[in-house]
Design a protein around this motif. Structure first.
Motif, PDB file in Angstrom:
ATOM      1  N   UNK A   1       0.364  -1.240  -0.092  1.00  0.00           N
ATOM      2  CA  UNK A   1       0.129  -0.024  -0.289  1.00  0.00           C
ATOM      3  C   UNK A   1       1.317   1.780   0.001  1.00  0.00           C
ATOM      4  N   UNK A   2       1.283   2.265  -1.451  1.00  0.00           N
ATOM      5  CA  UNK A   2       1.887   3.368  -1.172  1.00  0.00           C
ATOM      6  C   UNK A   2       1.226   4.075  -0.514  1.00  0.00           C
ATOM      7  N   UNK A   3       1.793   4.901   0.025  1.00  0.00           N
ATOM      8  CA  UNK A   3       0.828   6.001   0.751  1.00  0.00           C
ATOM      9  C   UNK A   3       1.391   7.417   0.189  1.00  0.00           C
ATOM     10  N   UNK A   4       0.471   7.901  -0.477  1.00  0.00           N
ATOM     11  CA  UNK A   4       1.217   9.515  -1.323  1.00  0.00           C
ATOM     12  C   UNK A   4       1.608  10.936   0.091  1.00  0.00           C
ATOM     13  N   UNK A   5       2.819  11.255  -0.760  1.00  0.00           N
ATOM     14  CA  UNK A   5       2.842  12.095   0.640  1.00  0.00           C
ATOM     15  C   UNK A   5       3.232  11.490   1.919  1.00  0.00           C
ATOM     16  N   UNK A   6       3.273  11.043   2.027  1.00  0.00           N
ATOM     17  CA  UNK A   6       3.972  10.704   3.393  1.00  0.00           C
ATOM     18  C   UNK A   6       5.133  10.317   2.890  1.00  0.00           C
ATOM     19  N   UNK A   7       6.447  10.525   4.314  1.00  0.00           N
ATOM     20  CA  UNK A   7       7.730  10.953   4.208  1.00  0.00           C
ATOM     21  C   UNK A   7       8.049   9.299   5.391  1.00  0.00           C
ATOM     22  N   UNK A   8       9.156   9.210   5.150  1.00  0.00           N
ATOM     23  CA  UNK A   8       9.476   7.925   6.385  1.00  0.00           C
ATOM     24  C   UNK A   8       8.654   8.920   7.819  1.00  0.00           C
ATOM     25  N   UNK A   9       7.986   8.744   7.767  1.00  0.00           N
ATOM     26  CA  UNK A   9       7.372   8.724   9.345  1.00  0.00           C
ATOM     27  C   UNK A   9       5.599   8.591   8.419  1.00  0.00           C
ATOM     28  N   UNK A  10       5.099   8.104   9.719  1.00  0.00           N
ATOM     29  CA  UNK A  10       3.690   8.826   9.697  1.00  0.00           C
ATOM     30  C   UNK A  10       2.923   9.596  10.299  1.00  0.00           C
ATOM     31  N   UNK A  11       2.706  10.903   9.694  1.00  0.00           N
ATOM     32  CA  UNK A  11       1.976  12.518   9.984  1.00  0.00           C
ATOM     33  C   UNK A  11       0.414  11.501   9.915  1.00  0.00           C
ATOM     34  N   UNK A  12      -0.412  12.491  10.968  1.00  0.00           N
ATOM     35  CA  UNK A  12      -1.054  12.574  11.642  1.00  0.00           C
ATOM     36  C   UNK A  12      -2.469  12.107  10.513  1.00  0.00           C
ATOM     37  N   UNK A  13      -2.322  13.113   9.518  1.00  0.00           N
ATOM     38  CA  UNK A  13      -3.350  12.857   8.662  1.00  0.00           C
ATOM     39  C   UNK A  13      -3.440  11.496   7.792  1.00  0.00           C
ATOM     40  N   UNK A  14      -2.760  10.545   7.661  1.00  0.00           N
ATOM     41  CA  UNK A  14      -2.582   9.306   7.599  1.00  0.00           C
ATOM     42  C   UNK A  14      -3.333   8.346   8.977  1.00  0.00           C
ATOM     43  N   UNK A  15      -3.201   8.428   9.958  1.00  0.00           N
ATOM     44  CA  UNK A  15      -2.907   7.554  10.657  1.00  0.00           C
ATOM     45  C   UNK A  15      -4.453   6.714  10.514  1.00  0.00           C
ATOM     46  N   UNK A  16      -5.485   7.453  10.293  1.00  0.00           N
ATOM     47  CA  UNK A  16      -6.905   6.531  10.972  1.00  0.00           C
ATOM     48  C   UNK A  16      -6.594   5.404   9.327  1.00  0.00           C
ATOM     49  N   UNK A  17      -6.376   5.608   8.311  1.00  0.00           N
ATOM     50  CA  UNK A  17      -6.043   5.227   6.652  1.00  0.00           C
ATOM     51  C   UNK A  17      -5.068   3.616   7.479  1.00  0.00           C
ATOM     52  N   UNK A  18      -4.256   4.274   8.113  1.00  0.00           N
ATOM     53  CA  UNK A  18      -3.456   3.124   8.352  1.00  0.00           C
ATOM     54  C   UNK A  18      -3.885   1.930   9.531  1.00  0.00           C
TER      55      UNK A  18
END
Length: 311
Positions: free
Chosen positions: A277-294
């Motif tokens: 699963x690629x995460x567009x716009x995400x670096x070598x971290x997991x920022x708050x905007x993707x927490x629910x998706x993750x």
């Protein structure tokens, strides 16, 4: 905080597990739903478990997981091994030889934590080096791994130059050139600089949150190049990741400035049935905007486990 606001989630006091002479610090997220499934967070190179965003852990807990995290050996509050050599992390990565402990030892550390928690098995969620360690845990202790989520990681059975093909060398050079005094203030500034370097500009960088975390829970691991060298130099002697049987999810930020998405794609291509699963716009971290998706992806993965167990 007003009476209508929900108090923020909290972690338990530090607990301890032992693998031989190595003591491992761990804690659990205090909020737990009835029937929650065990999930162990496996952190990356050199840093303490405090780097896991509590908000991410709380989102995973809301998805039905009992969340625990631990400090790997040579990091955080866990045992730091005696110095063995003066090489840096990059040299330790290239030379394919570790002289302190093995990758199997690091996998067994996680089992000691599960034992201390009273968990017969758990879902694994590992990021960066922790993703590689989680892959190795799934190989060495398959009966204790319910599912595997590997984030921003390279294949756990590669070493040396085979690993470098997935690493952005420019970022390695920038990391090697970071200079901060070995003082409490220097540790904080090094942590902020590291977090900023690994973050994608596609999402706002919350410097205040990083500084608050580092001030509340000082972490010297960012400047501990010898400890990092021992971790990254720990060699794997077991089977290849194509032998992993646990349902596997591979997440990777497409803007990762350290590990190329090719690393995650290689992991997914080699583990039978794994989903990338690629995460567009995400670096070598997991920022708050993707927490629910993750959390949603990890929840769906957990629901596959009964089907896998029946095969």
């Amino acid at each position: 905080m007003t009476k209508n606001e929900t108090p923020p989630p909290a972690w338990s006091p530090t607990c301890w597990a032992s693998n031989g002479e190595v003591r491992l610090a761990y804690d659990e997220l205090a909020s737990r739903q009835a029937g929650a499934e065990p999930l162990l967070l496996v952190i990356g190179l050199g840093v303490s478990r405090q780097w896991w965003p509590t908000g991410l852990a709380a989102t995973l807990a809301a998805a039905g997981f009992a969340v625990a995290r631990y400090d790997q050996r040579d990091a955080g509050e866990s045992t730091h091994l005696p110095p063995t050599s003066g090489t840096g992390p990059v040299a330790a990565l290239v030379r394919k030889r570790g002289d302190a402990y093995t990758a199997e030892d690091m996998a067994d550390d996680a089992m000691a934590v599960l034992d201390a928690l009273g968990w017969e098995s758990a879902h694994l969620f590992g990021v960066s080096l922790g993703g590689a360690v989680a892959q190795r845990i799934a190989l060495r202790h398959p009966r204790r791994v319910r599912t595997l989520t590997s984030v921003s990681a390279v294949p756990g059975d590669t070493a040396g130059l085979a690993t470098l093909r997935h690493i952005r060398l420019r970022t390695l050079v920038r990391l090697a050139r970071m200079r901060h005094p070995r003082t409490p203030e220097g540790n904080i500034e090094a942590g902020v600089a590291l977090a900023r370097l690994l973050h994608s500009p596609a999402h706002p960088f919350d410097e205040r949150a990083v500084r608050s975390m580092l001030t509340a829970t000082p972490d010297t691991g960012i400047l501990d190049t010898r400890g990092q060298s021992r971790q990254i130099g720990a060699q794997w002697h077991g089977p290849g990741i194509d032998r992993i049987t646990a349902p596997t999810l591979v997440l990777h930020g497409l803007d990762d400035p350290l590990v190329k998405p090719s690393g995650g794609r290689a992991v997914a291509a080699r583990i039978p049935g794994a989903r990338f699963v690629p995460l567009p716009g995400v670096g070598h971290d997991l920022p708050e905007p993707v927490w629910q998706e993750v959390a949603d992806h990890v929840r769906r993965l957990a629901e596959l486990r009964p089907l896998a167990a029946d095969r």
